[in-house]
Structures are given as C-alpha cells and as structure tokens.
Design a protein around this motif. Structure first.
Motif, short mmCIF file in Angstrom:
data_model
loop_
_atom_site.label_atom_id
_atom_site.label_comp_id
_atom_site.label_asym_id
_atom_site.label_seq_id
_atom_site.Cartn_x
_atom_site.Cartn_y
_atom_site.Cartn_z
N LYS A 95 0.83 -1.20 0.00
CA LYS A 95 0.00 0.00 0.00
C LYS A 95 0.87 1.25 0.00
N GLU A 96 2.00 1.20 0.71
CA GLU A 96 2.89 2.36 0.76
C GLU A 96 3.38 2.73 -0.64
N LEU A 97 3.75 1.73 -1.41
CA LEU A 97 4.24 1.98 -2.76
C LEU A 97 3.10 2.45 -3.68
N GLN A 98 1.93 1.86 -3.51
CA GLN A 98 0.77 2.29 -4.30
C GLN A 98 0.42 3.74 -3.99
N ASP A 99 0.45 4.11 -2.71
CA ASP A 99 0.12 5.49 -2.32
C ASP A 99 1.15 6.46 -2.90
N TYR A 100 2.42 6.08 -2.85
CA TYR A 100 3.47 6.93 -3.42
C TYR A 100 3.21 7.16 -4.91
N ALA A 101 2.97 6.08 -5.65
CA ALA A 101 2.75 6.18 -7.09
C ALA A 101 1.55 7.07 -7.41
N SER A 102 0.47 6.87 -6.68
CA SER A 102 -0.75 7.64 -6.93
C SER A 102 -0.55 9.12 -6.65
N ALA A 103 0.16 9.43 -5.58
CA ALA A 103 0.35 10.83 -5.18
C ALA A 103 1.33 11.56 -6.08
N ARG A 104 2.30 10.83 -6.63
CA ARG A 104 3.38 11.48 -7.37
C ARG A 104 3.29 11.35 -8.89
N GLY A 105 2.32 10.63 -9.39
CA GLY A 105 2.18 10.53 -10.83
C GLY A 105 3.01 9.43 -11.45
N ALA A 106 3.30 8.37 -10.68
CA ALA A 106 3.99 7.19 -11.21
C ALA A 106 2.96 6.08 -11.43
N VAL A 107 3.39 5.02 -12.11
CA VAL A 107 2.53 3.86 -12.35
C VAL A 107 3.01 2.71 -11.49
N PHE A 108 2.16 2.22 -10.60
CA PHE A 108 2.49 1.08 -9.73
C PHE A 108 2.52 -0.18 -10.59
N SER A 109 3.69 -0.79 -10.74
CA SER A 109 3.81 -1.93 -11.67
C SER A 109 4.96 -2.85 -11.26
N PRO A 110 4.90 -3.44 -10.04
CA PRO A 110 6.02 -4.27 -9.58
C PRO A 110 6.10 -5.60 -10.33
N SER A 111 7.33 -6.07 -10.53
CA SER A 111 7.59 -7.38 -11.10
C SER A 111 9.02 -7.75 -10.76
N TYR A 112 9.36 -9.01 -11.00
CA TYR A 112 10.74 -9.45 -10.72
C TYR A 112 11.06 -10.61 -11.65
N GLY A 113 12.36 -10.92 -11.73
CA GLY A 113 12.80 -12.08 -12.49
C GLY A 113 12.47 -11.97 -13.97
N ASP A 114 12.04 -13.09 -14.54
CA ASP A 114 11.78 -13.17 -15.97
C ASP A 114 10.71 -12.17 -16.41
N ALA A 115 9.66 -12.00 -15.61
CA ALA A 115 8.60 -11.05 -15.96
C ALA A 115 9.13 -9.62 -16.01
N ALA A 116 10.01 -9.26 -15.07
CA ALA A 116 10.59 -7.92 -15.05
C ALA A 116 11.50 -7.73 -16.26
N TYR A 117 12.25 -8.75 -16.57
CA TYR A 117 13.15 -8.69 -17.72
C TYR A 117 12.37 -8.40 -19.00
N LYS A 118 11.29 -9.13 -19.22
CA LYS A 118 10.48 -8.93 -20.42
C LYS A 118 9.83 -7.55 -20.42
N LYS A 119 9.38 -7.11 -19.26
CA LYS A 119 8.72 -5.81 -19.16
C LYS A 119 9.71 -4.68 -19.46
N ALA A 120 10.97 -4.87 -19.07
CA ALA A 120 11.98 -3.82 -19.23
C ALA A 120 12.47 -3.67 -20.66
N MET A 121 12.40 -4.74 -21.46
CA MET A 121 13.08 -4.73 -22.75
C MET A 121 12.60 -3.65 -23.73
N PRO A 122 11.31 -3.31 -23.82
CA PRO A 122 10.93 -2.26 -24.78
C PRO A 122 11.64 -0.93 -24.54
N VAL A 123 11.75 -0.49 -23.27
CA VAL A 123 12.42 0.78 -23.02
C VAL A 123 13.92 0.63 -23.18
N VAL A 124 14.49 -0.53 -22.85
CA VAL A 124 15.92 -0.77 -23.04
C VAL A 124 16.27 -0.67 -24.53
#
Length: 338
Positions: free
Chosen positions: A282-311
C-alpha cells in the motif's frame, strides 16, 4: 548475449535455484547498502526510500540508501558492480540506464544481464516551465525550442530528463532544435532550477515535479505519454502526442537491482519478499498515486520482459543520436534500420 536467449537462460537458472535450494532462506547478518547513483530527492532516491524500509523489515536488517551521484548515474552504478558479490551491495535506477551505460561508454563491459531485476514503478517525464514563464502551452515552448535559446534543466544526458529532451528533439526534427541542456547532479536540483528561474524549463520525471506543480511554482505543459497525466491536486497534463503525434512512447521502469554472483538464497529470498509484499504494498501504491507514477512491480523473468521495450528504445535512440560508442548488437539489441 542475445536477449531472447538471455530470458530463457535466466528462467533456467531460476528453475535450477528452485530445484536445488527451494527451502533456503537468506538471513543477512549485517546492513545492506543500496547505492542510488543520483542525488537525494530525485525520482530514484524517492521511490528507493519507500521500498527500502519494507525490504528491511522483511529481511530483519537495516538497509542503508547511499547517494553516490555523478556522470549521469554511472559512478554509483560502477561502485555497485565493483563491490563484493555477496548480496550486501545493491543499486537502484531506471532499468534503461543500467542496460545502456556500456553503449555510451560510461560503464564498460556491462549489460542488463549483470543484474537480478526487481521493478516497482514506471515513471513519465513532464515538460514544465517556471510559473512566471511566458509559455502557456507546449506548442509555444516547442516553437522556441526550435528557434530560441531555451535552457532546460536535467540530471544529465543519461538521466530520464536528458533522454526525454533528446527524444523531443528527435521527434521535432532535430536539425533546427536549439534548446540547451543544463545538467545537475540529480532530478531534484534540476527541478528546483526550473522552479527558481535559473533555467527556463525541465524535462525531469513527474514524481520529481508534482510537489512544485501543486505548490504553483512550475507549470506543467506536456507529459511524455499518449494519455493525460492525472494526479490528485493537479490539472490534467496533456500528452506530448497532442503536439508530436508520431513520437514513440515506451514505459520507463525503475527498480532495485542486485548484481549477479551472490549466493542463490539471496535472490530466492528477495524474490519471495517482492512477490508477497512489494507487489501488494500500500505504501508503494500510495506513493505512485500521489506522485504521478505507475504502480507496476515485477521481478525475475517477468521484469526482464517488461523492461526490454524501453531498453531497446533507449539503446537504439543513442545510435540514432550518434551517442553510442559500441554497437548495441554486441549486447544482443538489434535496432531497426533507418
């Protein structure tokens, strides 16, 4: 290494870790350092200081956030890579930075494959000016970007603000783009420079600007997105595609990265914490909502795939801007022919 093969290899390694030490749990016996390679108050520093206490509580040890700015984040990044690979030195950044430092020659012989990746939010740059500026919308500023001597505060060429300015230049045509980048040690001082009138504008991230916008010290003109930026307490910020409709947009993911080479139980334990706690924080969700970020946690293989378009987008943009000192294909990144 080819990135498709890397994803398969990463998944295989994770499976082997699970098969050989599924019951292993890491219990750190001393504090962990997370090196933030930017100054205090910027986007990376902000979100890392939200996540660090959650990780510390789960791991049962102190986590110290160490600001080590300089050279567009490369100095602190290299310090993390040079530290003993024992699980006690991590780093934090935008994933596109860590994955492309070698391409620009800022950190040699490194790539995204040097880290276990833990993403938490996606951030968007915003083009803002001092509230007393003559510019009332982005079209007016863009006209002077092309013909006038406009100064733009960023945290450096490799920062999100620097890359945003370069992307705007490319989308706007480039050759007659005369805006001058003024660099600072982090996003926070760059934003303060715009708010004080030291520079005309800033292209740093929304999370670094929202407080100044809400306080009436900055006027937000456009967000580098294809949809409005909606933040409580602020007027909607129009998308830059209203003005540059063909500008490519890729989500800019931020996270915490643990260099490879530590004992397997380090990654297994942090994976479990990320899945069970950070991805539901909830702390991270509240931070994202208040500051204009997108709450989108992931790790491992899923994070790797998610990162590749911007990389890929950032690596190939550096080639197009003639900022690359090595060919991205040597890191498995294939850029489309122009």
């Amino acid at each position: 290494m080819n990135f498709t093969k890397s994803i398969v290899a990463a998944a295989t390694v994770m499976a082997l870790f699970g098969a050989t030490s599924a019951s292993a749990e890491w219990k750190p016996d001393r504090p962990i350092n997370i090196i933030v390679p930017w100054s205090a108050g910027g986007s990376t520093d902000q979100v890392t200081r939200v996540v660090a206490p959650l990780l510390a509580e789960a791991l049962g040890t102190d986590i110290v956030v160490v600001n080590q700015p300089g050279a567009s984040g490369s100095i602190g990044t290299k310090a993390a890579l040079d530290a003993p690979r024992d699980g006690y030195t991590w780093t934090a950044n935008a994933i596109a930075n860590n994955a492309t430092y070698a391409i620009t020659g800022l950190v040699k012989d490194t790539s995204i494959d040097d880290y276990h990746i833990y993403l938490h939010v996606a951030n968007v740059p915003v083009v803002s000016v001092n509230v007393d500026s003559k510019y009332k919308d982005f079209a007016e500023l863009l006209a002077d970007f092309k013909t006038g001597d406009v100064t733009v505060g960023t945290a450096g060429v490799n920062s999100s603000g620097g890359m945003a300015l370069a992307a705007i230049k490319e989308a706007a045509g480039g050759s007659d783009f005369s805006a001058r980048m003024i660099t600072y040690d982090g996003g926070n001082p760059a934003v303060i420079a715009a708010a004080s009138g030291e520079v005309v504008a800033t292209t740093q991230l929304a999370v670094e600007q929202t407080e100044m916008i809400k306080a009436g010290r900055l006027r937000a003109l456009a967000v580098l997105s294809d949809t409005d930026l909606i933040v409580a307490g602020m007027d909607p910020v129009p998308p830059i595609t209203n003005y540059l409709p063909d500008m490519p947009i890729a989500a800019d993911y931020f996270g915490v990265f643990i260099p490879v080479g530590a004992p397997a139980e380090v990654y297994e334990t942090v994976d479990k914490i990320w899945k069970e706690q950070i991805m539901n924080s909830k702390e991270l969700q509240d931070y994202a909502s208040a500051r204009g970020a997108v709450f989108s946690p992931s790790y491992g293989d899923a994070a790797y795939k998610k990162a590749m378009p911007v990389v890929i987008a950032e690596a190939c943009a550096r080639v197009a801007r003639k900022e690359a000192v090595i060919d991205p294909s040597t890191l498995g990144i294939e850029c489309p022919a122009h």
